[in-house]
Design an enzyme around this catalytic site. Structure first.
Site, PDB file in Angstrom:
ATOM      1  N   ARG A 242      -5.756  10.190 -11.011  1.00  0.00           N
ATOM      2  CA  ARG A 242      -5.000  10.755  -9.785  1.00  0.00           C
ATOM      3  C   ARG A 242      -4.494   9.606  -8.881  1.00  0.00           C
ATOM      4  O   ARG A 242      -5.352   9.271  -8.092  1.00  0.00           O
ATOM      5  CB  ARG A 242      -6.059  11.599  -9.372  1.00  0.00           C
ATOM      6  CG  ARG A 242      -5.398  12.588  -8.395  1.00  0.00           C
ATOM      7  CD  ARG A 242      -5.082  12.443  -6.844  1.00  0.00           C
ATOM      8  NE  ARG A 242      -6.338  12.033  -6.009  1.00  0.00           N
ATOM      9  CZ  ARG A 242      -6.257  10.980  -5.565  1.00  0.00           C
ATOM     10  NH1 ARG A 242      -5.520  10.049  -5.546  1.00  0.00           N
ATOM     11  NH2 ARG A 242      -7.680  10.884  -4.683  1.00  0.00           N
TER      12      ARG A 242
ATOM     13  N   TYR B  91       0.876  -1.144   0.101  1.00  0.00           N
ATOM     14  CA  TYR B  91      -0.101   0.215   0.074  1.00  0.00           C
ATOM     15  C   TYR B  91       0.733   1.211   0.028  1.00  0.00           C
ATOM     16  O   TYR B  91       2.031   0.957  -0.218  1.00  0.00           O
ATOM     17  CB  TYR B  91      -0.913  -0.057   1.167  1.00  0.00           C
ATOM     18  CG  TYR B  91      -2.032   0.583   1.138  1.00  0.00           C
ATOM     19  CD1 TYR B  91      -2.890   0.723   0.150  1.00  0.00           C
ATOM     20  CD2 TYR B  91      -2.491   1.521   2.537  1.00  0.00           C
ATOM     21  CE1 TYR B  91      -4.044   1.413   0.202  1.00  0.00           C
ATOM     22  CE2 TYR B  91      -3.457   2.372   2.266  1.00  0.00           C
ATOM     23  CZ  TYR B  91      -4.259   2.204   1.218  1.00  0.00           C
ATOM     24  OH  TYR B  91      -5.511   3.132   1.393  1.00  0.00           O
TER      25      TYR B  91
ATOM     26  N   LYS C  40      -5.651  -2.647  -2.979  1.00  0.00           N
ATOM     27  CA  LYS C  40      -6.483  -2.406  -2.320  1.00  0.00           C
ATOM     28  C   LYS C  40      -7.296  -3.676  -1.956  1.00  0.00           C
ATOM     29  O   LYS C  40      -8.085  -3.978  -1.035  1.00  0.00           O
ATOM     30  CB  LYS C  40      -7.579  -1.365  -2.964  1.00  0.00           C
ATOM     31  CG  LYS C  40      -6.935   0.097  -2.912  1.00  0.00           C
ATOM     32  CD  LYS C  40      -7.227   0.935  -1.756  1.00  0.00           C
ATOM     33  CE  LYS C  40      -6.742   2.188  -1.834  1.00  0.00           C
ATOM     34  NZ  LYS C  40      -7.201   3.128  -0.804  1.00  0.00           N
TER      35      LYS C  40
ATOM     36  N   ASN D 116      -0.757  11.662   0.116  1.00  0.00           N
ATOM     37  CA  ASN D 116       0.182  10.482   0.008  1.00  0.00           C
ATOM     38  C   ASN D 116       0.955  10.502  -1.312  1.00  0.00           C
ATOM     39  O   ASN D 116       0.258  11.393  -2.257  1.00  0.00           O
ATOM     40  CB  ASN D 116      -0.661   9.277  -0.056  1.00  0.00           C
ATOM     41  CG  ASN D 116      -1.297   8.706   1.366  1.00  0.00           C
ATOM     42  OD1 ASN D 116      -0.745   9.020   2.224  1.00  0.00           O
ATOM     43  ND2 ASN D 116      -2.541   8.390   1.158  1.00  0.00           N
TER      44      ASN D 116
ATOM     45  N   ASP E 165     -13.702   5.441  -2.182  1.00  0.00           N
ATOM     46  CA  ASP E 165     -12.915   5.316  -1.148  1.00  0.00           C
ATOM     47  C   ASP E 165     -12.157   6.772  -0.823  1.00  0.00           C
ATOM     48  O   ASP E 165     -12.101   7.328   0.509  1.00  0.00           O
ATOM     49  CB  ASP E 165     -11.878   4.440  -1.277  1.00  0.00           C
ATOM     50  CG  ASP E 165     -11.162   3.882  -0.213  1.00  0.00           C
ATOM     51  OD1 ASP E 165     -11.630   4.090   0.839  1.00  0.00           O
ATOM     52  OD2 ASP E 165     -10.049   3.554  -0.232  1.00  0.00           O
ATOM     53  N   ASP E 166     -11.843   7.557  -1.908  1.00  0.00           N
ATOM     54  CA  ASP E 166     -11.090   8.648  -1.697  1.00  0.00           C
ATOM     55  C   ASP E 166     -12.227  10.087  -1.011  1.00  0.00           C
ATOM     56  O   ASP E 166     -11.564  10.660  -0.219  1.00  0.00           O
ATOM     57  CB  ASP E 166     -10.644   9.567  -3.003  1.00  0.00           C
ATOM     58  CG  ASP E 166      -9.684   8.201  -3.650  1.00  0.00           C
ATOM     59  OD1 ASP E 166      -8.767   8.263  -3.103  1.00  0.00           O
ATOM     60  OD2 ASP E 166      -9.962   7.910  -4.736  1.00  0.00           O
TER      61      ASP E 166
ATOM     62  N   GLU F 189     -11.596   4.166  -7.003  1.00  0.00           N
ATOM     63  CA  GLU F 189     -10.384   4.665  -6.530  1.00  0.00           C
ATOM     64  C   GLU F 189      -9.514   5.697  -7.387  1.00  0.00           C
ATOM     65  O   GLU F 189      -9.233   5.325  -8.622  1.00  0.00           O
ATOM     66  CB  GLU F 189      -9.400   3.343  -6.144  1.00  0.00           C
ATOM     67  CG  GLU F 189      -9.731   2.583  -4.941  1.00  0.00           C
ATOM     68  CD  GLU F 189      -9.460   3.288  -3.881  1.00  0.00           C
ATOM     69  OE1 GLU F 189      -8.627   4.229  -3.817  1.00  0.00           O
ATOM     70  OE2 GLU F 189     -10.043   2.723  -2.644  1.00  0.00           O
ATOM     71  N   ASP F 190      -9.016   6.483  -6.979  1.00  0.00           N
ATOM     72  CA  ASP F 190      -8.077   7.403  -7.518  1.00  0.00           C
ATOM     73  C   ASP F 190      -8.449   7.968  -8.726  1.00  0.00           C
ATOM     74  O   ASP F 190      -7.675   8.075  -9.964  1.00  0.00           O
ATOM     75  CB  ASP F 190      -6.615   6.885  -7.444  1.00  0.00           C
ATOM     76  CG  ASP F 190      -6.005   6.908  -6.222  1.00  0.00           C
ATOM     77  OD1 ASP F 190      -6.757   7.327  -5.382  1.00  0.00           O
ATOM     78  OD2 ASP F 190      -5.015   6.450  -6.195  1.00  0.00           O
TER      79      ASP F 190
HETATM   80  P1  NAI Z   1      -8.182  16.071  -5.434  1.00  0.00           P
HETATM   81  O1  NAI Z   1      -7.238  16.499  -6.674  1.00  0.00           O
HETATM   82  O2  NAI Z   1      -9.537  15.870  -5.482  1.00  0.00           O
HETATM   83  O3  NAI Z   1      -7.941  17.514  -4.569  1.00  0.00           O
HETATM   84  C1  NAI Z   1      -6.628  18.042  -4.291  1.00  0.00           C
HETATM   85  C2  NAI Z   1      -7.143  19.638  -3.955  1.00  0.00           C
HETATM   86  O4  NAI Z   1      -6.072  20.195  -3.429  1.00  0.00           O
HETATM   87  C3  NAI Z   1      -7.952  20.540  -4.926  1.00  0.00           C
HETATM   88  O5  NAI Z   1      -8.845  21.185  -4.289  1.00  0.00           O
HETATM   89  C4  NAI Z   1      -7.008  21.569  -5.075  1.00  0.00           C
HETATM   90  O6  NAI Z   1      -7.405  22.892  -5.401  1.00  0.00           O
HETATM   91  C5  NAI Z   1      -5.868  21.651  -3.770  1.00  0.00           C
HETATM   92  N1  NAI Z   1      -4.545  21.971  -4.046  1.00  0.00           N
HETATM   93  C6  NAI Z   1      -3.624  21.685  -5.218  1.00  0.00           C
HETATM   94  N2  NAI Z   1      -2.589  22.470  -5.019  1.00  0.00           N
HETATM   95  C7  NAI Z   1      -2.800  23.195  -3.794  1.00  0.00           C
HETATM   96  C8  NAI Z   1      -2.244  24.173  -3.379  1.00  0.00           C
HETATM   97  N3  NAI Z   1      -0.823  24.473  -3.829  1.00  0.00           N
HETATM   98  N4  NAI Z   1      -2.498  24.809  -2.189  1.00  0.00           N
HETATM   99  C9  NAI Z   1      -3.623  24.614  -1.919  1.00  0.00           C
HETATM  100  N5  NAI Z   1      -4.430  23.843  -2.454  1.00  0.00           N
HETATM  101  C10 NAI Z   1      -3.937  22.816  -3.480  1.00  0.00           C
HETATM  102  O7  NAI Z   1      -7.294  15.046  -4.809  1.00  0.00           O
HETATM  103  P2  NAI Z   1      -7.752  14.355  -3.488  1.00  0.00           P
HETATM  104  O8  NAI Z   1      -8.546  12.969  -3.970  1.00  0.00           O
HETATM  105  O9  NAI Z   1      -8.626  15.152  -2.478  1.00  0.00           O
HETATM  106  O10 NAI Z   1      -6.338  13.691  -2.978  1.00  0.00           O
HETATM  107  C11 NAI Z   1      -5.354  14.760  -2.504  1.00  0.00           C
HETATM  108  C12 NAI Z   1      -4.500  14.336  -1.670  1.00  0.00           C
HETATM  109  O11 NAI Z   1      -5.101  13.263  -0.119  1.00  0.00           O
HETATM  110  C13 NAI Z   1      -3.705  12.898  -2.317  1.00  0.00           C
HETATM  111  O12 NAI Z   1      -2.235  13.201  -2.036  1.00  0.00           O
HETATM  112  C14 NAI Z   1      -4.247  11.875  -1.755  1.00  0.00           C
HETATM  113  O13 NAI Z   1      -3.106  10.666  -1.831  1.00  0.00           O
HETATM  114  C15 NAI Z   1      -4.566  12.125  -0.255  1.00  0.00           C
HETATM  115  N6  NAI Z   1      -5.370  11.312   0.274  1.00  0.00           N
HETATM  116  C16 NAI Z   1      -5.125  10.567   1.532  1.00  0.00           C
HETATM  117  C17 NAI Z   1      -6.076   9.706   1.898  1.00  0.00           C
HETATM  118  C18 NAI Z   1      -5.853   9.153   3.139  1.00  0.00           C
HETATM  119  O14 NAI Z   1      -6.305   7.848   3.536  1.00  0.00           O
HETATM  120  N7  NAI Z   1      -5.053   9.645   3.971  1.00  0.00           N
HETATM  121  C19 NAI Z   1      -7.421   9.335   1.260  1.00  0.00           C
HETATM  122  C20 NAI Z   1      -7.685   9.987  -0.081  1.00  0.00           C
HETATM  123  C21 NAI Z   1      -6.750  10.963  -0.307  1.00  0.00           C
END
Ligand code: NAI
Length: 590
Positions: free
Chosen positions: A191, A138, A209, A446, A304-305, A281-282
């Site tokens: 993504r 993972y 997963k 991540n 999941d996200d 996912e993603d």
């Molecule tokens: P997404 O693409 O849907 O959202 C990203 C957000 O960040 C957008 O609103 C974008 O405008 C904003 N953003 C991008 N660059 C930015 C900056 N420089 N300053 C401020 N805001 C900025 O992506 P998603 O699905 O929300 O995932 C985001 C991150 O969260 C990924 O790295 C993912 O791996 C992580 N994640 C972690 C999880 C966990 O279980 N810990 C679960 C799901 C996602």
């Protein structure tokens, strides 16, 4: 014998779903019994495996663990060396081998090879050494594996459905060797973690997963189906990579994309029925929100996200109240990143507050603020915002950097969901620490390089006062002679138990109340012993126990909501969940 088939006959896959049910209620899932002579069917054969073939069949292979008697009966004499090695010893030997690899990707490849060679041993290793192996199968290693998937690809571990298969998706689903599928994890690779568009190479995510569905959530491996939808990629590097395994074209978008997904969703229902779970996912966030909204009322779908992350983070927040004090409604949350994860979590927090206080959700949203790449989301930006951001456009003057936002909003918790690493700077954390006795810092992005800050930074810059959780794991940190243990807020706490609960109850739809139920069950597993160490999630070591409780709570909610079809409801759902869990121990062969 001369075939009576017409040159271009209708296949049973083209038949209407109702015609696949024969008299007496016996399901003829593949339409073999009711096919007429001019309809095409898949010629399945089932045979008992023995001899060399048995050793090459990952589901039944036990390697040196075959007993003397089994070696006689199954024609294995001479094919195996004389030693008989029990599963525990095989496990010990393999863990020693794995630990010798210094590069995590080599461990990943070794584990994938094991999965292809000896499925039960793979799951036994994963279950017994979950804390050590989770970062391999993972995040973070799976991210690197996806980036290099073209080079490390050996054998297909799931279904690749590309635009080439347009109009024939149902047929492609029937090519998968298993028929009773309960959980599908699907990505379109747009993504992948915080790594962006990895196209067809996103397959590592559904495979990883689903391995966790079995190891952490107890769903049988044969009931799991990883799928990658390949609609192209906009990643130039991949398009120019001679080893790239996907379609060499730009991503399909708009109607072409949605028609393709629509064909897929219909084919899934036709092939596997109403109770198969499709976990997204993603996906890129524009598609993720749309797919969830579109199919949430017609299929059993879960993102999941958006939803899994929401449930896991809410659980951590609820648990953290023991350390921070107050109730959820007393806190101010600031999200850095307003995409799938950020808005999904924010929405579930608002729902939880609203249920607790009986206030309308709109009211509950007021203490939750979000920042996106253009700065704080405020009412003056409302017109130009995407739909999922609009509810968060509160009255406030525009602020366009995080530090000023922290100073203006004075949050008690900051939650990083931006996918942009090192954005919780020293100044940001110091500002949080000057506002709060115990600032809650969640760096959820991540993989590790994308984490908004490291555990060490969070503890050092807050003088050891931060309650810290991250998406990818960080080792414990010694600060001021005290050992601080970071928590890992990762959706792998939730989705295996959540999905198992749905499958167990035969649920046909996902409801937000079930997410709250999953979250409550997870928070309920954090005990005094964990709080003393400053952690807000239970250790992964007890993940199967956690999953059983989550599954039971989710199933109970499904029964309560009237969307469960497996009747009657078992009296003790936790015990029932545990009794249904897949066990990786070897079976004896006659
Ligand atoms: P997404 O693409 O849907 O959202 C990203 C957000 O960040 C957008 O609103 C974008 O405008 C904003 N953003 C991008 N660059 C930015 C900056 N420089 N300053 C401020 N805001 C900025 O992506 P998603 O699905 O929300 O995932 C985001 C991150 O969260 C990924 O790295 C993912 O791996 C992580 N994640 C972690 C999880 C966990 O279980 N810990 C679960 C799901 C996602």
């Amino acid at each position: 014998m001369e075939s009576k088939m017409k040159e271009k006959s209708e296949s049973v896959v083209d038949m209407s779903p109702t015609s696949a049910v024969v008299e007496g209620g016996v399901e003829d899932i593949y339409g073999e019994d009711c096919a007429t002579e001019d309809q095409l069917i898949t010629p399945w054969t089932f045979q008992v495996s023995s001899g060399y073939n048995l050793l090459r069949d990952p589901r039944y292979n036990k390697g040196l663990a075959f007993t003397e008697q089994e070696r006689d009966v199954h024609y294995l004499r001479g094919i195996l060396p004389p030693a008989v090695m029990p599963q525990e010893l095989q496990e010990k030997r393999l863990m020693q081998t794995l630990r010798r690899y210094e590069v995590p990707l080599n461990k990943y490849v070794a584990l994938m090879e094991l999965q292809e060679r000896n499925e039960r041993l793979f799951y036994k290793l994963l279950i017994d050494n979950v804390e050590e192996l989770l970062p391999i199968v993972y995040t973070p290693t799976v991210g690197e594996a996806c980036q290099k998937y073209g080079s490390i690809f050996r054998r297909p571990q799931g279904l690749y459905i590309s635009l080439k298969e347009k109009g024939r998706i149902l047929e492609v689903l029937k090519n998968w060797p298993e028929r009773k599928i309960q959980v599908i994890v699907i990505t379109d690779g747009e993504r992948i973690l915080g790594l962006g568009d990895l196209g067809c190479q996103g397959m590592g995510i559904p495979v990883g997963k689903l391995a966790l569905y079995t190891a952490l959530g107890g769903v049988r491996p044969s009931a799991c189906l990883p799928i990658t939808i390949d609609v192209g990629t906009n990643n130039e590097q991949l398009l120019n990579d001679e080893f790239y395994i996907g379609l060499r074209q730009k991503r399909a978008t708009g109607k072409e994309y949605h028609d393709f997904l629509d064909e897929f969703m219909k084919a899934v229902k036709q092939n596997y029925g109403e109770k198969v779970l499709v976990q997204y996912e993603d996906f890129g966030n524009h598609n993720a929100f749309e797919l969830l909204a579109k199919y949430g009322s017609t299929h059993l779908v879960f993102n999941d996200d958006i939803q899994g992350t929401a449930a896991v983070v809410l659980a951590g927040l609820v648990a953290s109240l023991k350390l921070l004090g107050g109730s959820l409604a007393d806190h101010t949350f600031l999200f850095f990143g307003a995409g799938e994860a950020g808005t999904g979590i924010a929405e579930l927090i608002a729902l939880a507050i609203s249920k607790k206080t009986n206030a309308p959700v709109e009211e509950a949203r007021k203490n939750i603020w979000l920042v996106d790449s253009k700065g704080l989301i405020v009412s003056s930006r409302k017109e130009s915002l995407q739909a999922h951001k609009k509810p968060w456009a509160h009255e406030h003057e525009p602020v366009n950097n995080l530090l000023d936002t922290v100073k203006a909003i004075k949050p008690t918790a900051i939650i990083g969901t931006s996918g942009v690493g090192r954005t919780f700077t020293k100044e940001v954390i110091e500002a949080m620490a000057s506002i709060n006795k115990r600032p809650l810092i969640m760096a959820l992005s991540n993989p590790t390089e994308q984490s908004e800050c490291t555990a060490e930074e969070a503890y050092a810059w807050s003088e050891g006062r931060a309650v810290f959780a991250s998406g990818s794991p960080f080792p414990p940190v010694e600060y001021n002679n005290k050992l601080h243990i970071p928590s890992q807020a990762n959706n792998c706490y939730i989705f295996p138990g959540f999905g198992f609960g749905l499958v167990m109850a035969g649920a046909i739809r996902v409801h937000n109340d079930m997410l709250l139920a999953a979250s409550e069950a997870l928070a309920g597993q954090v005990t005094e012993e964990h709080y003393v160490k400053g952690i807000i999630y239970p250790p992964f070591g007890i993940i199967r126990k956690i999953s059983a409780h989550i599954a039971a709570n989710v199933a109970a909610r499904a029964y309560g909501l009237g969307v469960a079809t497996r009747l009657p409801q078992p009296a003790d759902l936790v015990k029932y969940a545990e009794s249904c869990f897949y066990s990786p121990n070897y079976r004896c062969y006659r």
